[in-house]
Design a protein around this motif. Structure first.
Motif, short mmCIF file in Angstrom:
data_model
loop_
_atom_site.label_atom_id
_atom_site.label_comp_id
_atom_site.label_asym_id
_atom_site.label_seq_id
_atom_site.Cartn_x
_atom_site.Cartn_y
_atom_site.Cartn_z
N LEU A 1 0.84 -1.19 0.00
CA LEU A 1 0.00 0.00 0.00
C LEU A 1 0.88 1.24 0.00
CD1 LEU A 1 -2.51 -1.00 2.84
CD2 LEU A 1 -2.72 -1.49 0.40
N VAL A 2 0.38 2.29 -0.64
CA VAL A 2 1.03 3.60 -0.59
C VAL A 2 0.05 4.58 0.05
CG1 VAL A 2 1.92 5.54 -1.94
CG2 VAL A 2 2.57 3.21 -2.54
N LEU A 3 0.53 5.29 1.07
CA LEU A 3 -0.31 6.24 1.79
C LEU A 3 0.29 7.64 1.72
CD1 LEU A 3 -0.13 3.37 3.64
CD2 LEU A 3 -2.00 4.54 4.79
N TYR A 4 -0.59 8.63 1.71
CA TYR A 4 -0.18 10.03 1.79
C TYR A 4 -0.94 10.67 2.94
CZ TYR A 4 0.11 15.01 0.78
OH TYR A 4 0.29 16.37 0.89
N ARG A 5 -0.21 11.12 3.94
CA ARG A 5 -0.78 11.72 5.15
C ARG A 5 -1.86 10.82 5.77
NH1 ARG A 5 0.88 16.94 6.03
NH2 ARG A 5 1.89 17.97 4.24
N GLY A 6 -1.58 9.51 5.80
CA GLY A 6 -2.47 8.55 6.45
C GLY A 6 -3.56 7.99 5.57
N ASN A 7 -3.78 8.55 4.38
CA ASN A 7 -4.82 8.06 3.47
C ASN A 7 -4.20 7.18 2.38
OD1 ASN A 7 -6.83 9.44 4.83
ND2 ASN A 7 -6.71 11.24 3.51
N GLN A 8 -4.85 6.04 2.12
CA GLN A 8 -4.36 5.13 1.09
C GLN A 8 -4.62 5.73 -0.28
OE1 GLN A 8 -5.69 1.03 1.38
NE2 GLN A 8 -5.57 0.79 -0.83
N VAL A 9 -3.56 5.87 -1.08
CA VAL A 9 -3.70 6.45 -2.42
C VAL A 9 -3.25 5.48 -3.51
CG1 VAL A 9 -3.46 8.82 -1.58
CG2 VAL A 9 -1.41 7.52 -2.21
N GLY A 10 -2.90 4.27 -3.15
CA GLY A 10 -2.51 3.27 -4.14
C GLY A 10 -2.26 1.94 -3.49
N ASP A 11 -2.45 0.86 -4.25
CA ASP A 11 -2.20 -0.47 -3.73
C ASP A 11 -1.94 -1.43 -4.88
OD1 ASP A 11 -4.87 -2.22 -4.25
OD2 ASP A 11 -5.41 -0.15 -3.84
N VAL A 12 -1.27 -2.54 -4.55
CA VAL A 12 -0.99 -3.58 -5.53
C VAL A 12 -0.86 -4.91 -4.80
CG1 VAL A 12 1.52 -3.31 -5.46
CG2 VAL A 12 0.45 -4.21 -7.52
N ASP A 13 -1.31 -5.98 -5.44
CA ASP A 13 -1.19 -7.32 -4.88
C ASP A 13 0.16 -7.93 -5.24
OD1 ASP A 13 -3.74 -7.23 -3.78
OD2 ASP A 13 -4.68 -8.05 -5.58
N ILE A 14 0.71 -8.73 -4.32
CA ILE A 14 1.96 -9.44 -4.54
C ILE A 14 1.64 -10.92 -4.73
CG2 ILE A 14 4.19 -10.06 -3.55
CD1 ILE A 14 4.14 -7.45 -2.01
N SER A 15 2.12 -11.48 -5.81
CA SER A 15 1.79 -12.86 -6.14
C SER A 15 2.44 -13.83 -5.15
CB SER A 15 2.26 -13.19 -7.56
OG SER A 15 1.65 -12.35 -8.51
N PRO A 16 1.79 -15.00 -4.91
CA PRO A 16 2.39 -16.01 -4.04
C PRO A 16 3.61 -16.63 -4.69
CG PRO A 16 0.42 -16.87 -5.07
CD PRO A 16 0.48 -15.42 -5.43
N GLY A 17 4.42 -17.29 -3.87
CA GLY A 17 5.62 -17.92 -4.41
C GLY A 17 6.26 -18.84 -3.40
N LYS A 18 7.41 -19.38 -3.76
CA LYS A 18 8.14 -20.32 -2.92
C LYS A 18 9.62 -19.98 -2.98
CE LYS A 18 9.16 -25.27 -2.44
NZ LYS A 18 8.92 -26.62 -3.00
N ILE A 19 10.21 -19.81 -1.79
CA ILE A 19 11.64 -19.51 -1.69
C ILE A 19 12.34 -20.76 -1.17
CG2 ILE A 19 13.37 -17.99 -0.68
CD1 ILE A 19 11.20 -15.89 -0.37
N PRO A 20 13.32 -21.28 -1.88
CA PRO A 20 13.96 -22.54 -1.46
C PRO A 20 14.72 -22.38 -0.15
CG PRO A 20 15.17 -21.53 -3.26
CD PRO A 20 13.92 -20.75 -3.11
N ALA A 21 15.09 -23.52 0.43
CA ALA A 21 15.84 -23.51 1.69
C ALA A 21 17.13 -22.73 1.52
CB ALA A 21 16.14 -24.95 2.11
N ARG A 22 17.38 -21.84 2.49
CA ARG A 22 18.57 -20.99 2.51
C ARG A 22 18.72 -20.22 1.21
NH1 ARG A 22 23.47 -24.03 5.81
NH2 ARG A 22 22.41 -24.05 7.82
N GLY A 23 17.60 -19.86 0.61
CA GLY A 23 17.62 -19.10 -0.63
C GLY A 23 17.01 -17.73 -0.44
N SER A 24 16.89 -17.02 -1.52
CA SER A 24 16.32 -15.67 -1.47
C SER A 24 15.60 -15.38 -2.78
CB SER A 24 17.41 -14.62 -1.21
OG SER A 24 18.37 -14.64 -2.25
N GLU A 25 14.81 -14.34 -2.76
CA GLU A 25 14.03 -13.98 -3.95
C GLU A 25 13.85 -12.47 -3.97
OE1 GLU A 25 9.57 -14.76 -5.92
OE2 GLU A 25 10.16 -15.67 -3.99
N ARG A 26 13.90 -11.91 -5.15
CA ARG A 26 13.61 -10.50 -5.33
C ARG A 26 12.17 -10.36 -5.84
NH1 ARG A 26 18.73 -6.97 -7.51
NH2 ARG A 26 20.21 -7.59 -5.89
#
Length: 209
Positions: free
Chosen positions: A106-131
């Protein structure tokens, strides 16, 4: 042959075999010892190698795209075409994969939400990372009564936005040890106008159970 000699050469009686109950008790004792040993090994592995650890989430960068806001007269209306590109880095320190469910930024300006976007599900392997990249579009019609204050901030050359991101997920270790976590990143992003550059970025990272 004397009586003492007969006594010395007289064969000894063999010891009676253990009773079934004694054999059963001995078997139970050995089984209990093995079970306790296995439990001790599992506990040691759990508290050392396989203890579920919290994933870490970091906002690597914020980039601003779009066109600097403009104001139309005689009625005061402003047009806005600005998006924030957020790039997150999620690291999984566990010896098992981390599955994250759909998240939200979410993006807020002075406490009011002015934008949002969903983040897709995923899987990060053991001892791995993801951007995880996500683009949040700032919508003019969501500013409401803050429109004039936003225009004043744009004229001053700097606008402060707040970006809130939540990524829920679960770590499963050894097939039955489960830990649900929510990675939360709260950031203050200072956007400079009219150049649409990020002047300052401050973030706080938390884990909620």
């Amino acid at each position: 042959m004397t009586t003492n000699e007969n006594a010395e050469h007289k064969p000894l009686h063999p010891a009676p075999p253990p009773s079934p109950r004694r054999r059963f008790c001995r078997c139970c004792a050995i089984t209990s010892a093995i079970v306790l040993l296995l439990i001790a090994i599992v506990l040691i592995l759990f508290f050392t190698l396989f203890k579920p650890k919290d994933p870490t989430t970091t906002l690597l960068s914020t980039t601003v795209y779009g066109v600097s806001p403009s104001v139309s007269l005689p009625t005061i209306q402003f047009q806005l075409n600005v998006s924030l590109d957020l790039l997150f880095h999620v690291r999984n320190p566990n010896r098992a994969s981390f599955r994250h469910r759909p998240g939200e930024s979410l993006v807020l300006y002075r406490g009011n939400q002015v934008g949002d976007v969903d983040i897709s599900p995923g899987k990060i392997p053991a001892r791995g990372s993801e951007r995880i990249p996500c683009r949040v579009t700032v919508e003019a019609d969501k500013f409401g009564s803050n429109s004039t204050r936003f225009i004043a901030d744009v004229v001053s050359g700097e606008v402060e936005f707040e970006a809130r991101t939540r990524i829920p997920g679960k770590v499963t270790v050894l097939g039955f040890i489960k830990k649900n976590v929510v990675a939360v990143v709260d950031c203050l992003v200072m956007v400079q106008f009219p150049g649409l550059t990020v002047g300052r970025q401050e973030c706080q990272h938390k884990i909620k159970m």
